[in-house]
Design an enzyme around this catalytic site. Structure first.
Site, PDB file in Angstrom:
ATOM      1  N   LYS A  62       0.868  -1.188   0.000  1.00  0.00           N
ATOM      2  CA  LYS A  62       0.000   0.000   0.000  1.00  0.00           C
ATOM      3  C   LYS A  62       0.895   1.225   0.000  1.00  0.00           C
ATOM      4  CE  LYS A  62      -4.402   1.130   0.186  1.00  0.00           C
ATOM      5  NZ  LYS A  62      -5.596   0.424  -0.316  1.00  0.00           N
ATOM      6  N   ASP A 100      -6.964   4.269  -4.633  1.00  0.00           N
ATOM      7  CA  ASP A 100      -7.655   4.163  -3.345  1.00  0.00           C
ATOM      8  C   ASP A 100      -8.281   5.547  -3.126  1.00  0.00           C
ATOM      9  OD1 ASP A 100      -7.971   2.333  -0.822  1.00  0.00           O
ATOM     10  OD2 ASP A 100      -7.347   4.229   0.038  1.00  0.00           O
TER      11      ASP A 100
HETATM   12  P1  NDP Z   1     -12.932   7.855  -2.995  1.00  0.00           P
HETATM   13  O1  NDP Z   1     -11.864   8.860  -2.773  1.00  0.00           O
HETATM   14  O2  NDP Z   1     -13.457   7.650  -4.364  1.00  0.00           O
HETATM   15  O3  NDP Z   1     -14.184   8.172  -2.046  1.00  0.00           O
HETATM   16  C1  NDP Z   1     -14.044   8.234  -0.668  1.00  0.00           C
HETATM   17  C2  NDP Z   1     -15.374   8.661  -0.055  1.00  0.00           C
HETATM   18  O4  NDP Z   1     -15.303   8.556   1.359  1.00  0.00           O
HETATM   19  C3  NDP Z   1     -15.716  10.114  -0.360  1.00  0.00           C
HETATM   20  O5  NDP Z   1     -17.100  10.269  -0.397  1.00  0.00           O
HETATM   21  C4  NDP Z   1     -15.104  10.834   0.842  1.00  0.00           C
HETATM   22  O6  NDP Z   1     -15.694  12.092   1.141  1.00  0.00           O
HETATM   23  C5  NDP Z   1     -15.394   9.841   1.951  1.00  0.00           C
HETATM   24  N1  NDP Z   1     -14.379   9.982   2.994  1.00  0.00           N
HETATM   25  C6  NDP Z   1     -13.036   9.806   2.861  1.00  0.00           C
HETATM   26  N2  NDP Z   1     -12.417  10.064   4.015  1.00  0.00           N
HETATM   27  C7  NDP Z   1     -13.384  10.408   4.884  1.00  0.00           C
HETATM   28  C8  NDP Z   1     -13.389  10.775   6.249  1.00  0.00           C
HETATM   29  N3  NDP Z   1     -12.235  10.837   6.937  1.00  0.00           N
HETATM   30  N4  NDP Z   1     -14.580  11.030   6.830  1.00  0.00           N
HETATM   31  C9  NDP Z   1     -15.737  10.964   6.132  1.00  0.00           C
HETATM   32  N5  NDP Z   1     -15.803  10.626   4.824  1.00  0.00           N
HETATM   33  C10 NDP Z   1     -14.647  10.348   4.229  1.00  0.00           C
HETATM   34  O7  NDP Z   1     -12.356   6.482  -2.398  1.00  0.00           O
HETATM   35  P2  NDP Z   1     -12.845   4.990  -2.659  1.00  0.00           P
HETATM   36  O8  NDP Z   1     -14.307   4.961  -2.901  1.00  0.00           O
HETATM   37  O9  NDP Z   1     -11.932   4.397  -3.646  1.00  0.00           O
HETATM   38  O10 NDP Z   1     -12.499   4.300  -1.252  1.00  0.00           O
HETATM   39  C11 NDP Z   1     -13.438   4.231  -0.184  1.00  0.00           C
HETATM   40  C12 NDP Z   1     -13.029   3.139   0.792  1.00  0.00           C
HETATM   41  O11 NDP Z   1     -12.969   1.884   0.108  1.00  0.00           O
HETATM   42  C13 NDP Z   1     -11.647   3.311   1.431  1.00  0.00           C
HETATM   43  O12 NDP Z   1     -11.675   2.764   2.738  1.00  0.00           O
HETATM   44  C14 NDP Z   1     -10.760   2.444   0.552  1.00  0.00           C
HETATM   45  O13 NDP Z   1      -9.574   2.042   1.213  1.00  0.00           O
HETATM   46  C15 NDP Z   1     -11.703   1.282   0.298  1.00  0.00           C
HETATM   47  N6  NDP Z   1     -11.367   0.460  -0.853  1.00  0.00           N
HETATM   48  C16 NDP Z   1     -11.267   1.009  -2.107  1.00  0.00           C
HETATM   49  C17 NDP Z   1     -10.972   0.196  -3.172  1.00  0.00           C
HETATM   50  C18 NDP Z   1     -10.981   0.724  -4.572  1.00  0.00           C
HETATM   51  O14 NDP Z   1     -10.919  -0.111  -5.498  1.00  0.00           O
HETATM   52  N7  NDP Z   1     -11.082   2.034  -4.806  1.00  0.00           N
HETATM   53  C19 NDP Z   1     -10.657  -1.240  -3.007  1.00  0.00           C
HETATM   54  C20 NDP Z   1     -10.883  -1.724  -1.664  1.00  0.00           C
HETATM   55  C21 NDP Z   1     -11.186  -0.888  -0.634  1.00  0.00           C
HETATM   56  P3  NDP Z   1     -14.873  13.447   0.819  1.00  0.00           P
HETATM   57  O15 NDP Z   1     -14.856  13.543  -0.657  1.00  0.00           O
HETATM   58  O16 NDP Z   1     -15.628  14.525   1.506  1.00  0.00           O
HETATM   59  O17 NDP Z   1     -13.487  13.249   1.407  1.00  0.00           O
END
Ligand code: NDP
Length: 446
Positions: free
Chosen positions: A126, A166
């Site tokens: 990571k 991510d």
């Molecule tokens: P994105 O950046 O596309 O979206 C993240 C979302 O979560 C946004 O809506 C963001 O809001 C919100 N968010 C992030 N940090 C916070 C926080 N501290 N408090 C509240 N809301 C928060 O990321 P992904 O959708 O790719 O990832 C989401 C989760 O899924 C993560 O945990 C990631 O590790 C996990 N994941 C992702 C994978 C992938 O293929 N992308 C694979 C496996 C797991 P805002 O825009 O306001 O920050």
């Protein structure tokens, strides 16, 4: 706490001070694995648990770049190469101001077990940076990505370490990173996954994590002769994972009533249908706006500064970030009738929340199993790159579904308790561990 786990954790904490998320991730695995190791002493004598908790290599580096005003900015970059027992390091890059060594080590550690569960030959890693893409221009994001890759390119490669996206790293960032790698190394290889389809990407990769989380929920429901059809679904986040979880849950006949971002959540009692989801995708992926704008557009409630777990639902899909469901919220979910939790995010539930879910005997699918669809399709992207072929949408989706079914079966195999309840936490941890541990035993003390 089991005294053997306590002793093990004391060493982890002493060696990795202040890395609280890393301690949390290791503890969750240690609670499943240490009793299992006692019954399988070959793993104990080879100190497998001690070795998998220590990264094979950690890189930490300076990322200087020029903003649009010509001012110098400095961020910090990381790559954690955690374990390569079963394949090249594989895992995403996160760009978020909260990123630090402990958070990336927790994510890399989880990734090792998750990748093992997919059945594909991928080790775990990571990386990322404390860079905040919010409010930055495309040119600033490009210059930052180029600076990061100038250093990272020394450490990665298609047979060594293959990063992906991510939080904060989507198609735009992967494009800039890939362009710089190609320029520096003068080679067109599958060194990153999540590429666009025109230059080596896989169909279904953007959808894979969200779809996989829903496939996993459906598999869990099947064990009780049930399905998503007709159920109310609460989802957090509104990024990549949340968007495609919404799409698939709706396609399966569920009604998704919430989405969120770091500002708050929206509640749409009529459900977020395909048309509204298309609007959200444009809002988040193109205009880069806030979820509060959904409330104005569709005249629904917006709850500023809150998370969606107080809403009545049958199924909860946390798809935002770590520790976004605490004990009280977990208990509220269960009290309001929620009986399925499938985690799209990594470690979204605190240890106390997990305990509450398990104590109430609901169907609880931890992230390392439920969100493995993303990395699984990244593995399929690597295969297609090696073959220099592209599979159809249907072919990749079918493979994804089969992988999620296989992960579910592994969890049941290793997690079924004497009363018939499946503890998916134990199932995922032990199921993921055995393959890595056997590979490490075979490869000697390295
Ligand atoms: P994105 O950046 O596309 O979206 C993240 C979302 O979560 C946004 O809506 C963001 O809001 C919100 N968010 C992030 N940090 C916070 C926080 N501290 N408090 C509240 N809301 C928060 O990321 P992904 O959708 O790719 O990832 C989401 C989760 O899924 C993560 O945990 C990631 O590790 C996990 N994941 C992702 C994978 C992938 O293929 N992308 C694979 C496996 C797991 P805002 O825009 O306001 O920050």
């Amino acid at each position: 706490m089991d005294p053997r786990v306590e002793k093990f954790m004391a060493q982890i904490i002493a060696k990795n001070p202040s890395e609280v998320e890393f301690h949390q991730a290791v503890l969750e695995v240690a609670e499943s694995i240490i009793p299992f190791i006692e019954e399988n002493p070959k793993y104990k004598h080879a100190k497998i648990m001690e070795r998998v908790s220590e990264p094979e290599r950690v890189m930490m580096f300076r990322i200087p770049w020029l903003d649009d005003k010509g001012e110098v900015q400095v961020n910090r970059g990381f790559r954690i190469e955690m374990n390569s027992a079963i394949g090249p390091y594989k895992g995403g890059l996160r760009f978020h101001p909260t990123v630090n060594l402990g958070i990336l080590k927790f994510l890399a550690f989880e990734q090792v077990f998750k990748n093992s569960l997919t059945t594909l030959p991928m080790g775990g890693g990571k990386g990322g940076s404390d860079f905040d893409p919010k409010g930055k221009s495309d040119n600033e994001v490009m210059r930052f990505c180029q600076s990061l890759m100038t250093e990272l390119s020394r450490h990665i490669g298609p047979n060594t370490d293959v990063p992906a996206g991510d939080i904060g790293v989507g198609g735009r960032e992967i494009g800039y990173l890939f362009g710089q790698y190609k320029r520096i190394r003068n080679e067109f290889t599958g060194v990153l996954t999540g590429k666009a389809i025109e230059w080596g990407g896989s169909l279904i990769r953007p959808e894979a994590t969200g779809y996989g989380t829903v496939y996993f929920a459906e598999e869990m429901l099947k064990t009780r002769g049930d399905s998503i059809k007709g159920k109310t679904v609460a989802i957090s986040g509104s990024g990549n994972v949340a968007q495609f979880a919404t799409e698939k849950a709706t396609e399966y006949g569920g009604k998704v009533v919430t989405l969120s971002d770091s500002g708050g959540y929206i509640y749409d009692p009529d459900g977020i249908d395909a048309e509204k989801l298309a609007w959200v995708m444009d809002l988040k992926n193109v205009r880069r706006g806030r979820i509060s704008e959904y409330a104005e557009k569709y005249n629904v409630d917006y709850h500023e500064g809150q998370r969606p777990w107080g809403v009545k639902c049958d199924i909860a899909l946390p798809c935002a970030t770590q520790n976004e469901v605490n004990e009280e919220e977990a208990k509220t979910l269960v009290k309001n009738g929620c009986y399925v939790v499938s985690e799209g995010a990594n470690m979204p539930s605190t240890p106390e929340a997990i305990e509450a879910f398990l104590a109430s005997r609901i169907l609880y699918g931890p992230g390392k199993a439920a969100n493995a669809g993303g990395v699984a399709v990244s593995g399929l992207e690597m295969s297609q790159n090696s073959l220099r072929l592209s599979w159809t949408r249907e072919e990749v989706d079918e493979r994804l579904l089969n992988i999620m079914k296989s992960i579910h079966q592994t969890c049941v195999k290793f997690g079924k308790e004497s009363d018939g309840y499946t503890n998916y936490v134990n199932g995922a941890n032990i199921g993921g561990f055995v393959k890595i541990a056997d590979a490490m035993l075979a490869q000697g003390v390295v």
